[in-house]
Design a protein around this motif. Structure first.
Motif, PDB file in Angstrom:
ATOM      1  N   TYR A  61       0.548  -1.073   0.389  1.00 12.19           N
ATOM      2  CA  TYR A  61      -0.030   0.069   0.395  1.00 12.19           C
ATOM      3  C   TYR A  61       0.798   0.925  -0.180  1.00 12.19           C
ATOM      4  CZ  TYR A  61      -3.632  -2.619   0.763  1.00 12.19           C
ATOM      5  OH  TYR A  61      -4.826  -3.252  -0.167  1.00 12.19           O
ATOM      6  N   ALA A  62       1.984   1.198   0.459  1.00  9.34           N
ATOM      7  CA  ALA A  62       2.739   2.018   0.002  1.00  9.34           C
ATOM      8  C   ALA A  62       3.540   2.661  -0.529  1.00  9.34           C
ATOM      9  CB  ALA A  62       4.367   2.479   1.841  1.00  9.34           C
ATOM     10  N   ASN A  63       4.078   1.750  -1.680  1.00  7.24           N
ATOM     11  CA  ASN A  63       4.466   1.777  -2.968  1.00  7.24           C
ATOM     12  C   ASN A  63       3.072   2.506  -4.214  1.00  7.24           C
ATOM     13  OD1 ASN A  63       6.329   0.748  -5.025  1.00  7.24           O
ATOM     14  ND2 ASN A  63       4.799  -0.386  -5.615  1.00  7.24           N
ATOM     15  N   GLU A  64       1.563   1.614  -3.726  1.00  5.59           N
ATOM     16  CA  GLU A  64       1.137   2.242  -4.001  1.00  5.59           C
ATOM     17  C   GLU A  64       0.129   3.818  -4.268  1.00  5.59           C
ATOM     18  OE1 GLU A  64      -1.005   0.211  -6.982  1.00  5.59           O
ATOM     19  OE2 GLU A  64       0.821  -0.539  -6.762  1.00  5.59           O
ATOM     20  N   LEU A  65       0.446   4.309  -2.735  1.00  6.27           N
ATOM     21  CA  LEU A  65       0.516   5.043  -2.221  1.00  6.27           C
ATOM     22  C   LEU A  65       1.391   6.259  -3.214  1.00  6.27           C
ATOM     23  CD1 LEU A  65      -1.140   7.544  -1.025  1.00  6.27           C
ATOM     24  CD2 LEU A  65       0.561   7.130   0.651  1.00  6.27           C
ATOM     25  N   LEU A  66       3.246   6.106  -3.335  1.00  9.23           N
ATOM     26  CA  LEU A  66       3.826   6.860  -3.812  1.00  9.23           C
ATOM     27  C   LEU A  66       3.751   6.663  -5.348  1.00  9.23           C
ATOM     28  CD1 LEU A  66       6.925   7.982  -4.335  1.00  9.23           C
ATOM     29  CD2 LEU A  66       7.477   5.865  -3.325  1.00  9.23           C
ATOM     30  N   LEU A  67       2.870   5.818  -5.846  1.00  8.82           N
ATOM     31  CA  LEU A  67       2.758   6.216  -7.385  1.00  8.82           C
ATOM     32  C   LEU A  67       2.306   7.071  -7.351  1.00  8.82           C
ATOM     33  CD1 LEU A  67       3.005   1.781  -8.161  1.00  8.82           C
ATOM     34  CD2 LEU A  67       5.155   3.942  -8.531  1.00  8.82           C
TER      35      LEU A  67
ATOM     36  N   THR B 215       8.301  16.218   2.242  1.00 13.28           N
ATOM     37  CA  THR B 215       8.064  16.098   3.912  1.00 13.28           C
ATOM     38  C   THR B 215       6.215  16.120   2.963  1.00 13.28           C
ATOM     39  OG1 THR B 215       9.228  18.592   3.790  1.00 13.28           O
ATOM     40  CG2 THR B 215       7.890  17.453   5.641  1.00 13.28           C
ATOM     41  N   LYS B 216       5.729  16.180   2.470  1.00 10.52           N
ATOM     42  CA  LYS B 216       3.990  15.673   2.856  1.00 10.52           C
ATOM     43  C   LYS B 216       4.091  13.996   2.134  1.00 10.52           C
ATOM     44  CE  LYS B 216      -0.161  16.273   2.662  1.00 10.52           C
ATOM     45  NZ  LYS B 216      -0.690  16.432   3.477  1.00 10.52           N
ATOM     46  N   ILE B 217       5.241  13.961   0.989  1.00 10.88           N
ATOM     47  CA  ILE B 217       5.149  12.356   0.397  1.00 10.88           C
ATOM     48  C   ILE B 217       5.192  11.635   1.540  1.00 10.88           C
ATOM     49  CG2 ILE B 217       6.447  10.732  -1.051  1.00 10.88           C
ATOM     50  CD1 ILE B 217       6.229  13.049  -3.154  1.00 10.88           C
ATOM     51  N   ASN B 218       6.257  12.334   2.226  1.00  7.29           N
ATOM     52  CA  ASN B 218       7.056  11.089   3.418  1.00  7.29           C
ATOM     53  C   ASN B 218       6.155  11.077   4.957  1.00  7.29           C
ATOM     54  OD1 ASN B 218       9.538  10.074   3.844  1.00  7.29           O
ATOM     55  ND2 ASN B 218      10.206  11.891   2.535  1.00  7.29           N
ATOM     56  N   GLN B 219       5.181  11.985   5.033  1.00  9.28           N
ATOM     57  CA  GLN B 219       3.943  12.066   5.975  1.00  9.28           C
ATOM     58  C   GLN B 219       2.758  11.002   5.755  1.00  9.28           C
ATOM     59  OE1 GLN B 219       3.020  15.798   6.201  1.00  9.28           O
ATOM     60  NE2 GLN B 219       5.039  16.912   7.360  1.00  9.28           N
ATOM     61  N   LEU B 220       2.795  11.459   4.305  1.00 10.39           N
ATOM     62  CA  LEU B 220       1.327  10.341   4.456  1.00 10.39           C
ATOM     63  C   LEU B 220       1.856   8.682   3.700  1.00 10.39           C
ATOM     64  CD1 LEU B 220      -0.005  12.735   0.520  1.00 10.39           C
ATOM     65  CD2 LEU B 220      -1.294  12.155   2.835  1.00 10.39           C
TER      66      LEU B 220
ATOM     67  N   ALA C 163      12.075   8.761   4.260  1.00 11.47           N
ATOM     68  CA  ALA C 163      12.655   8.729   5.474  1.00 11.47           C
ATOM     69  C   ALA C 163      13.725   9.010   5.531  1.00 11.47           C
ATOM     70  CB  ALA C 163      12.666   7.492   6.264  1.00 11.47           C
ATOM     71  N   PRO C 164      14.452  10.308   5.055  1.00 11.67           N
ATOM     72  CA  PRO C 164      15.552  11.182   4.665  1.00 11.67           C
ATOM     73  C   PRO C 164      16.520  10.883   5.604  1.00 11.67           C
ATOM     74  CG  PRO C 164      14.352  12.481   4.460  1.00 11.67           C
ATOM     75  CD  PRO C 164      13.270  11.274   4.548  1.00 11.67           C
ATOM     76  N   GLY C 165      17.332  10.150   6.168  1.00  9.83           N
ATOM     77  CA  GLY C 165      19.057  10.443   7.150  1.00  9.83           C
ATOM     78  C   GLY C 165      18.785  12.049   7.472  1.00  9.83           C
ATOM     79  N   GLU C 166      19.678  11.839   8.808  1.00  7.34           N
ATOM     80  CA  GLU C 166      20.058  13.540   8.398  1.00  7.34           C
ATOM     81  C   GLU C 166      21.220  13.909   7.528  1.00  7.34           C
ATOM     82  OE1 GLU C 166      22.875  16.021  12.498  1.00  7.34           O
ATOM     83  OE2 GLU C 166      21.842  13.773  12.604  1.00  7.34           O
ATOM     84  N   GLY C 167      20.849  15.411   7.097  1.00  8.68           N
ATOM     85  CA  GLY C 167      21.700  16.801   6.679  1.00  8.68           C
ATOM     86  C   GLY C 167      21.237  15.659   4.559  1.00  8.68           C
ATOM     87  N   VAL C 168      20.069  14.454   4.863  1.00 14.92           N
ATOM     88  CA  VAL C 168      19.749  14.570   3.431  1.00 14.92           C
ATOM     89  C   VAL C 168      18.426  15.025   3.072  1.00 14.92           C
ATOM     90  CG1 VAL C 168      19.107  12.142   1.813  1.00 14.92           C
ATOM     91  CG2 VAL C 168      21.428  12.629   3.795  1.00 14.92           C
TER      92      VAL C 168
END
Length: 409
Positions: A146-152, A180-185, A220-225
């Motif tokens: 479902y995460a993949n379907e949402l991202l697409l 940021t919004k993509i990651n939140q969803l 889920a970017p790491g610090e500074g990415v």
């Protein structure tokens, strides 16, 4: 010759480009299906990877015979055990790693790909060894799906698949969702199944001879990415989704880094063995990833790549796993965005959620609404209606055109 090559249009405006992507994807999908069937309890990973590469080479040899275009493996066959995040392909000359076998019940990730004329398609899917999916494994695979379907769907430019004029006007003022919004969803999806995104999972713009283009989306970017850029029509993307039953944090594993890729850096190699190894790499793989086991002399390659890596002529992909040793799942889909929306090219097989039993589900209304959205326009009925008004000869011509268009959807 150089001037002649410079005049070739390698963009998606040239129908030949999409045709080559599609043919590469067909081979990638066929090989993925075959390798998935070979993954049984007790099977040696190295043997499966070698068989996968042999199949890819055999299938690629069947297309564009006699044509002066590059073609080959865009990503070697790799099979990653349960807690491994990155593609994994051991060497026969490393006895301990070569003995690694598949264990019943573990989630393994199969990744491979093919390129034709520099147009690469890569695909990755998860399988559960032994085929029994229950409990937390079901949660993991449902969350990933479902995460993949949402991202697409979040990658489709606003208004591109609008069905009505009203929807088009409404979309005109919309901006693509921020990363940021993509990651939140996406977090809402995986948290619903008590899972986490794997940190710094990256989706890249694909270009000719390049699988890490100018734009990228980082989950889920790491610090500074941070990511850079939004998907647009007439682009091809490699879309990756990584989900963990653990925290999603990763660590570098002690395994040998056997997967490498040539960079654009030039460096004066001093050792003859290094120059010989690099020459073989350039000839066989260009700028696409490869495994040292694909080189003529595996043992010599171990030495030959060392100076190349130090000089940044080659980039090696470290073997990375879940920090807590928890199971990880990954999907990788090569997609194309056209005027009609998003189409999957190299893609994992259809997923049937009904086969995965879980007491968890997505309840967020915003997420559910996005998941209901189409990836591409439904245009067939409209085209057929127009055809009836045209003379017979013209209809035949238009049928050919429409077939081409429908493939782009």
């Amino acid at each position: 010759m150089a001037a002649e090559e410079a005049q070739v249009d390698y963009s998606l405006s040239n129908p030949d480009t999409l045709t080559k992507y599609k043919q590469a994807a067909q081979i990638s999908n066929k090989a993925l299906e075959a390798v998935s069937g070979w993954c049984t309890e007790g099977a040696h990973i190295i043997e499966l990877c070698e068989r996968g590469d042999a199949l890819l080479d055999a299938e690629v040899a069947k297309v564009y015979k006699g044509k002066k275009i590059s073609k080959g493996i865009a990503h070697p066959c790799t099979i990653s055990p349960s807690s491994y995040v990155t593609p994994y392909t051991p060497l026969k000359s490393d006895a301990e790693e070569a003995s690694t076998t598949l264990k019943k019940g573990e989630v393994v990730k199969i990744q491979l790909g093919v390129q034709i004329d520099g147009f690469g398609t890569i695909v990755c899917d998860n399988i559960v060894v032994g085929g029994v999916v229950e409990g937390r494994t079901a949660d993991l695979l449902l969350a990933t799906h479902y995460a993949n379907e949402l991202l697409l769907r979040l990658m489709v430019p606003p208004g591109l698949v609008a069905a009505t004029e009203e929807e088009k006007k409404k979309a005109e003022g919309q901006k693509p969702p921020s990363q940021t919004k993509i990651n939140q969803l996406l977090e809402k999806v995986v948290k619903a199944y008590d899972c986490n995104l794997v940190e710094s999972t990256t989706c890249w713009l694909f270009e000719r001879n390049e699988i890490e283009g100018k734009k990228k989306i980082i989950l889920a970017p790491g610090e500074g990415v941070k990511g850079d850029g939004n998907p647009e029509p007439m682009e091809v993307w490699g879309v990756e989704m990584g989900v963990s039953l653990g925290s999603g944090k990763v660590k570098t594993l002690p395994n040998r880094a056997t997967l490498l890729r040539r960079t654009t850096t030039t460096f004066g190699l001093k050792r003859a063995s290094s120059r010989a190894t690099l020459s073989e790499i350039v000839k066989k793989f260009g700028t696409f990833p490869f495994s040292m086991r694909q080189l003529e002399d595996e043992r010599a390659a171990k030495i030959g790549v060392m100076e190349c890596v130090r000089g940044n002529v080659l980039r090696q992909y470290e073997v990375v796993g879940d920090k807590e040793g928890e199971p990880v799942s990954r999907l990788f889909t090569t997609v194309v965005i056209t005027k009609n929306g998003l189409t999957r090219l190299a893609t994992p097989p259809a997923f049937d959620p009904a086969k995965y039993k879980s007491d968890k589900k997505i309840t967020d209304e915003e997420v559910l609404k996005i998941l209901e959205q189409p990836l591409a326009k439904a245009t067939t009925a409209k085209k057929n209606k127009k055809k009836k008004k045209k003379p017979a000869k013209k209809v035949e011509d238009d049928d050919d055109d429409d077939d081409d268009d429908s493939e782009d959807e």
